[in-house]
Design an enzyme around this catalytic site. Structure first.
Site, PDB file in Angstrom:
ATOM      1  N   CYS A 205     -38.459 -29.529 -44.860  1.00 25.74           N
ATOM      2  CA  CYS A 205     -39.208 -30.793 -44.945  1.00 25.74           C
ATOM      3  C   CYS A 205     -40.555 -30.641 -45.637  1.00 25.74           C
ATOM      4  CB  CYS A 205     -39.391 -31.397 -43.563  1.00 25.74           C
ATOM      5  SG  CYS A 205     -40.610 -30.506 -42.561  1.00 25.74           S
TER       6      CYS A 205
ATOM      7  N   LYS B 249      -6.281   3.636 -37.643  1.00 25.34           N
ATOM      8  CA  LYS B 249      -7.711   3.313 -37.752  1.00 25.34           C
ATOM      9  C   LYS B 249      -7.932   1.812 -37.768  1.00 25.34           C
ATOM     10  CE  LYS B 249     -10.295   7.015 -38.422  1.00 25.34           C
ATOM     11  NZ  LYS B 249     -10.724   7.225 -39.740  1.00 25.34           N
TER      12      LYS B 249
ATOM     13  N   LYS C 277      -8.792   6.361 -29.936  1.00 26.05           N
ATOM     14  CA  LYS C 277      -9.436   7.412 -30.709  1.00 26.05           C
ATOM     15  C   LYS C 277     -10.941   7.295 -30.519  1.00 26.05           C
ATOM     16  CE  LYS C 277      -9.384   9.564 -35.250  1.00 26.05           C
ATOM     17  NZ  LYS C 277     -10.825   9.602 -35.457  1.00 26.05           N
TER      18      LYS C 277
ATOM     19  N   CYS D  56     -42.392 -25.530 -44.940  1.00 25.42           N
ATOM     20  CA  CYS D  56     -41.045 -25.567 -44.367  1.00 25.42           C
ATOM     21  C   CYS D  56     -40.028 -25.774 -45.483  1.00 25.42           C
ATOM     22  CB  CYS D  56     -40.943 -26.697 -43.343  1.00 25.42           C
ATOM     23  SG  CYS D  56     -39.243 -26.978 -42.785  1.00 25.42           S
TER      24      CYS D  56
ATOM     25  N   TYR E 289      -8.269  16.132 -25.222  1.00 27.61           N
ATOM     26  CA  TYR E 289      -7.086  15.467 -25.770  1.00 27.61           C
ATOM     27  C   TYR E 289      -6.015  16.403 -26.337  1.00 27.61           C
ATOM     28  CZ  TYR E 289      -9.811  15.722 -30.174  1.00 27.61           C
ATOM     29  OH  TYR E 289     -10.560  16.132 -31.233  1.00 27.61           O
TER      30      TYR E 289
ATOM     31  N   CYS F   7     -38.810 -33.428 -39.455  1.00 23.58           N
ATOM     32  CA  CYS F   7     -38.079 -32.383 -40.177  1.00 23.58           C
ATOM     33  C   CYS F   7     -36.594 -32.519 -39.849  1.00 23.58           C
ATOM     34  CB  CYS F   7     -38.590 -31.006 -39.752  1.00 23.58           C
ATOM     35  SG  CYS F   7     -37.648 -29.655 -40.468  1.00 23.58           S
TER      36      CYS F   7
ATOM     37  N   CYS G  24     -42.386 -24.609 -38.189  1.00 21.33           N
ATOM     38  CA  CYS G  24     -42.596 -25.761 -39.048  1.00 21.33           C
ATOM     39  C   CYS G  24     -43.340 -26.792 -38.222  1.00 21.33           C
ATOM     40  CB  CYS G  24     -41.249 -26.319 -39.498  1.00 21.33           C
ATOM     41  SG  CYS G  24     -41.316 -28.038 -40.022  1.00 21.33           S
TER      42      CYS G  24
ATOM     43  N   SER H  91      -6.963  17.977 -38.894  1.00 15.86           N
ATOM     44  CA  SER H  91      -7.321  16.582 -39.100  1.00 15.86           C
ATOM     45  C   SER H  91      -6.022  15.791 -38.944  1.00 15.86           C
ATOM     46  CB  SER H  91      -7.918  16.380 -40.483  1.00 15.86           C
ATOM     47  OG  SER H  91      -7.058  16.937 -41.445  1.00 15.86           O
ATOM     48  N   LEU H  92      -6.152  14.512 -38.793  1.00 20.04           N
ATOM     49  CA  LEU H  92      -4.969  13.669 -38.616  1.00 20.04           C
ATOM     50  C   LEU H  92      -4.809  12.772 -39.832  1.00 20.04           C
ATOM     51  CD1 LEU H  92      -5.489  12.530 -34.913  1.00 20.04           C
ATOM     52  CD2 LEU H  92      -3.951  14.315 -35.754  1.00 20.04           C
TER      53      LEU H  92
ATOM     54  N   TYR I  25     -26.833  14.982  -4.729  1.00 22.98           N
ATOM     55  CA  TYR I  25     -26.478  15.914  -5.798  1.00 22.98           C
ATOM     56  C   TYR I  25     -27.716  16.723  -6.203  1.00 22.98           C
ATOM     57  CZ  TYR I  25     -24.672  17.823 -10.123  1.00 22.98           C
ATOM     58  OH  TYR I  25     -24.293  18.679 -11.104  1.00 22.98           O
ATOM     59  N   ASP I  26     -28.819  16.022  -6.433  1.00 22.92           N
ATOM     60  CA  ASP I  26     -30.043  16.698  -6.865  1.00 22.92           C
ATOM     61  C   ASP I  26     -30.532  17.691  -5.813  1.00 22.92           C
ATOM     62  OD1 ASP I  26     -29.943  15.251  -9.179  1.00 22.92           O
ATOM     63  OD2 ASP I  26     -31.353  13.715  -8.503  1.00 22.92           O
TER      64      ASP I  26
ATOM     65  N   ASP J 284     -14.861   7.825 -30.914  1.00 30.02           N
ATOM     66  CA  ASP J 284     -15.697   8.012 -32.092  1.00 30.02           C
ATOM     67  C   ASP J 284     -16.855   8.930 -31.728  1.00 30.02           C
ATOM     68  OD1 ASP J 284     -16.666   7.780 -34.597  1.00 30.02           O
ATOM     69  OD2 ASP J 284     -17.404   5.730 -34.382  1.00 30.02           O
TER      70      ASP J 284
ATOM     71  N   GLU K  38      -3.336   7.282 -27.184  1.00 28.65           N
ATOM     72  CA  GLU K  38      -4.635   7.117 -26.527  1.00 28.65           C
ATOM     73  C   GLU K  38      -5.614   6.530 -27.532  1.00 28.65           C
ATOM     74  OE1 GLU K  38      -6.434  10.860 -25.468  1.00 28.65           O
ATOM     75  OE2 GLU K  38      -5.465  11.864 -27.139  1.00 28.65           O
TER      76      GLU K  38
HETATM   77  O1  JCF Z   1     -10.132  10.703 -29.743  1.00 30.12           O
HETATM   78  C1  JCF Z   1     -10.074  11.385 -30.740  1.00 30.12           C
HETATM   79  N1  JCF Z   1     -11.045  11.300 -31.622  1.00 30.12           N
HETATM   80  C2  JCF Z   1      -8.919  12.310 -30.969  1.00 30.12           C
HETATM   81  C3  JCF Z   1      -8.884  13.171 -32.053  1.00 30.12           C
HETATM   82  C4  JCF Z   1      -7.861  12.285 -30.056  1.00 30.12           C
HETATM   83  C5  JCF Z   1      -6.784  13.128 -30.235  1.00 30.12           C
HETATM   84  O2  JCF Z   1      -5.778  13.106 -29.366  1.00 30.12           O
HETATM   85  C6  JCF Z   1      -6.732  14.030 -31.338  1.00 30.12           C
HETATM   86  C7  JCF Z   1      -7.810  14.035 -32.246  1.00 30.12           C
HETATM   87  C8  JCF Z   1      -7.757  14.936 -33.316  1.00 30.12           C
HETATM   88  C9  JCF Z   1      -6.665  15.775 -33.432  1.00 30.12           C
HETATM   89  N2  JCF Z   1      -5.680  14.872 -31.486  1.00 30.12           N
HETATM   90  C10 JCF Z   1      -5.647  15.727 -32.509  1.00 30.12           C
HETATM   91  C11 JCF Z   1      -4.485  16.602 -32.630  1.00 30.12           C
END
Ligand code: JCF
Length: 686
Positions: free
Chosen positions: A418, A321, A122, A415, A232, A439, A433, A87-88, A41-42, A124, A120
């Site tokens: 003891c 969560k 989530k 200690c 996602y 002890c 000790c 946001s969810l 690859y390199d 982080d 799936e």
């Molecule tokens: O893996 C995630 N943090 C994740 C975030 C996965 C998802 O399918 C998400 C999401 C945030 C919004 N789907 C939506 C609609």
């Protein structure tokens, strides 16, 4: 004279190189199956860089070379998201997950158990959005507040799991993809190791490392960080690319060159959702990346449209969560635990706090160096973390929250158990000790070692029982164990007559042992099983070991001056010799090791072979292990000494890893056999 090559062959070579490199990226990052070795690859990448340097007019924005070293940007431009980044809503338990399924079914006027959900883990990490114009990556941005994010295109270009150009002949004119940028555990560890070697700052966790890397103005920095992208969600796509379901769209994204979660699954109804969340909870520890829950989406895209949104969150999705792994609490005190060899370990006594469903009130601080590194004091507010079944750790101290009455943590001079003096030998990190077996703490630990599986293997004599016996002063030395009577044992709380009888029976069995086990059981500092074995074989008789000079000890294979001096000083102590004579008096014995017919190195050990071996047949490998005294078994348990894993090893290897059993590959086995085989043993193997 240097003849300029004509343009056509160069253009061809460049496009071949680009295709090869993108293919390699795809195989590596999307399919998890490297197509070419890293050096190759390199080499290809360097060749492409050379050609592009010679022909700058041929450099394109989507060339694999553009993933690295683009010039630094001046701050990040604002990017307004054409479709808001949502946001969810969160669900924290089974009930809330079931309520989600019920709401969806009610709105769709259908039966709850017939709705399909695409699920799936989530990840982080950090959410980002990527825009492709006629198949070419033109913009990458952070989520920001959901409406406006930061344009970090140059940084995102450096991620090899982000295609710079979509794969295939027939790509959509417009595509906007969302996904998570994250760092794997292995990438994170490697990055921090390198930082430690350089003496620079280490990152607290993979998420911070990923976030810090994307925030760098110099894309060269992001390029050097092991960042990954997992897609996602599709935010925008030409109508004719639309699919009936979210899961089908995810498959389409894979075709176009994106990595999607390998854990993705379509499940039915509330039960399917709950089962998926449970499964992810169990998978969590085994994954090489952090997840903080599961994302649950209605799979049918028409149903999604029908459900729509409430304020900022879709009605068709939910984030389940996991309970938080980290919490803040306060160090109320620090106490010192005394180990078998007298080592003092500082333990933080915490204001009890719930972490991931378990109350945490203690955390190890390891040693004084670690306390210094954290700059921790009593009454400090700290972040504690519990990962799986490991001991809770203190991640960091919130320095801003330090109160007036914070107290510096000091190693005690005496200690705590003891009252003997505490000593620090030479430049060792550890303080010890000096009380030895006087002890009670050291006595308990010494007894635990004495009774452990690889020592005298006293079945049914666990930690709690040893603590109780030492506290009542029924047992002061190992020999006292063999003087215990069943009637007396039965007086202990939670000890039935039958258990007491069983314990006495297993003590009786353990009385008859081998010389090697006996030496190991004594708990001489630095004398593990291998050294105990070597001593037994070399001297053949206990009193010869006890009376050996320092030089005679050093003559034993693999024993150096340090270990020899530990052994010599151990036997020089009168109370240690008394303990040994006492053990012999209460009937501990072993078969004499006869010269020429001494114990084999693997006597008493069970080994397991799994997977395909190359250099040896299974039968050969088995015969050679048996010749060294091992038993070869077909199943892995916590009593297994080692597992030899060949190619395509499956569930046995997995089980060994779970149980923490030693795993060797074939080269390691061959090296091991080479080290341990003598002309005798190899003869009996053939
Ligand atoms: O893996 C995630 N943090 C994740 C975030 C996965 C998802 O399918 C998400 C999401 C945030 C919004 N789907 C939506 C609609």
């Amino acid at each position: 004279m240097c003849a300029r090559k004509s343009a056509a062959p160069v253009t061809d070579e460049i496009s071949t190189l680009r295709a090869q490199l993108e293919n390699a990226n795809y195989r590596y990052y999307v399919e998890d199956a490297p197509g070419i070795p890293d050096v190759e690859y390199d080499r290809l990448l360097r060749r492409l860089q050379e050609l592009e340097a010679e022909h700058p007019e041929l450099v394109t924005a989507d060339s694999p070379t553009q993933r690295v070293g683009a010039p630094p940007a001046e701050g990040f431009p604002e990017v307004r998201h054409a479709v808001a980044m949502l946001s969810l809503d969160n669900a924290f338990d089974e009930q809330e997950v079931r309520a989600f399924a019920r709401r969806v079914a009610e709105r769709l006027e259908t039966d709850e158990q017939s709705v399909l959900f695409c699920c799936e883990p989530k990840l982080d990490g950090l959410a980002v959005s990527l825009v492709y114009d006629n198949g070419v990556l033109v913009q990458g941005a952070t989520r920001g507040d959901g409406r406006t994010g930061e344009g970090i295109t140059a940084n995102l270009r450096t991620l090899r799991s982000i295609p710079l150009r979509l794969r295939g002949e027939n790509v959509p004119g417009l595509l906007e993809v969302r996904g998570e940028v994250y760092m794997s555990h292995s990438g994170f560890e490697k990055l921090n190791d390198e930082a430690r070697t350089r003496g620079s700052k280490v990152f607290a966790n993979p998420r911070n490392a990923a976030a810090g890397s994307l925030r760098q103005l110099d894309p060269g920095i992001a390029a050097a960080r092991p960042l990954e992208f997992c897609a996602y969600q599709v935010a925008r796509i030409d109508d004719d690319y639309l699919k009936p379901s979210h899961s089908a769209l995810m498959r389409e994204l894979r075709e176009l060159g994106f990595r999607t979660s390998p854990e993705i699954d379509v499940v039915t109804g509330a039960d399917g959702l709950v089962d998926f969340c449970d499964r992810m909870g169990k998978r969590r520890e085994g994954l090489d990346y952090d997840i903080d829950g599961a994302v649950l989406k209605v799979d049918d895209l028409r149903a999604q449209r029908e459900l729509g949104f409430v304020s900022r969150a879709p009605r068709w999705a939910m984030a389940f969560k996991f309970p938080a792994q980290e919490q803040t609490t306060v160090i109320r005190d620090v106490t010192f635990q005394v180990g078998r060899t007298g080592r003092l370990t500082p333990v933080a006594r915490l204001e009890p706090v719930q972490v991931a469903g378990v109350t945490v009130s203690n955390a190890t601080l390891h040693n004084m160096d670690e306390i210094q590194r954290l700059d921790a004091r009593i009454n400090d507010t700290v972040i504690v973390r519990r990962a799986g079944d490991v001991i809770p750790q203190i991640v960091s101290v919130i320095q801003d929250a330090r109160p007036e009455d914070a107290r510096v943590i000091e190693m005690p001079a005496q200690c705590p158990v003891c009252d003997s003096s505490v000593e620090r030998v030479g430049d060792e990190v550890d303080a010890r000790c000096s009380g030895g077996l006087f002890c009670p703490a050291q006595r308990k630990e010494a007894l635990k070692h004495f009774a452990s599986r690889r020592a005298l293997d006293i079945d049914g004599l666990g930690t709690k029982l040893i603590d109780a016996l030492v506290e009542r002063e029924w047992v002061k030395t190992p020999a006292d164990l063999f003087r215990l009577e069943a009637e007396r044992l039965a007086e202990l709380p939670r000890m039935a007559q039958k258990s007491a009888d069983n314990l006495v029976a297993s003590l009786e069995r353990s009385r008859h042992t081998t010389l090697a086990r006996f030496i190991y059981a004594l708990g001489i500092p630095e004398v593990g099983e291998a050294t105990a074995n070597a001593l037994a074989q070399h001297f053949g008789e206990l009193h010869r070991v006890m009376d050996a000079s320092q030089e005679a000890l050093e003559a034993v294979a693999d024993i150096g001056p340090v270990v020899a001096s530990h052994i010599h000083s151990f036997f020089a102590e009168a109370h240690n010799r008394e303990t040994i004579e006492d053990l012999i008096r209460v009937g501990v014995d072993w078969e004499e090791v006869e010269l020429g017919e001494r114990e084999q190195p693997l006597t008493g050990q069970t080994w397991v072979l799994t997977g395909a071996l190359e250099a040896l047949t299974r039968d050969e490998a088995k015969a050679r292990l048996v010749a060294l005294g091992a038993k070869v078994s077909g199943s892995v348990s916590k009593k297994t000494h080692a597992v030899v894993a060949g190619d395509a090893a499956g569930s046995k290897l997995e089980k060994a890893r779970q149980l923490g059993v030693t795993v060797m590959d074939e080269p390691a086995l061959l090296a091991f056999l080479g080290e341990h085989e003598t002309p005798d043993s190899s003869e009996s193997a053939s």
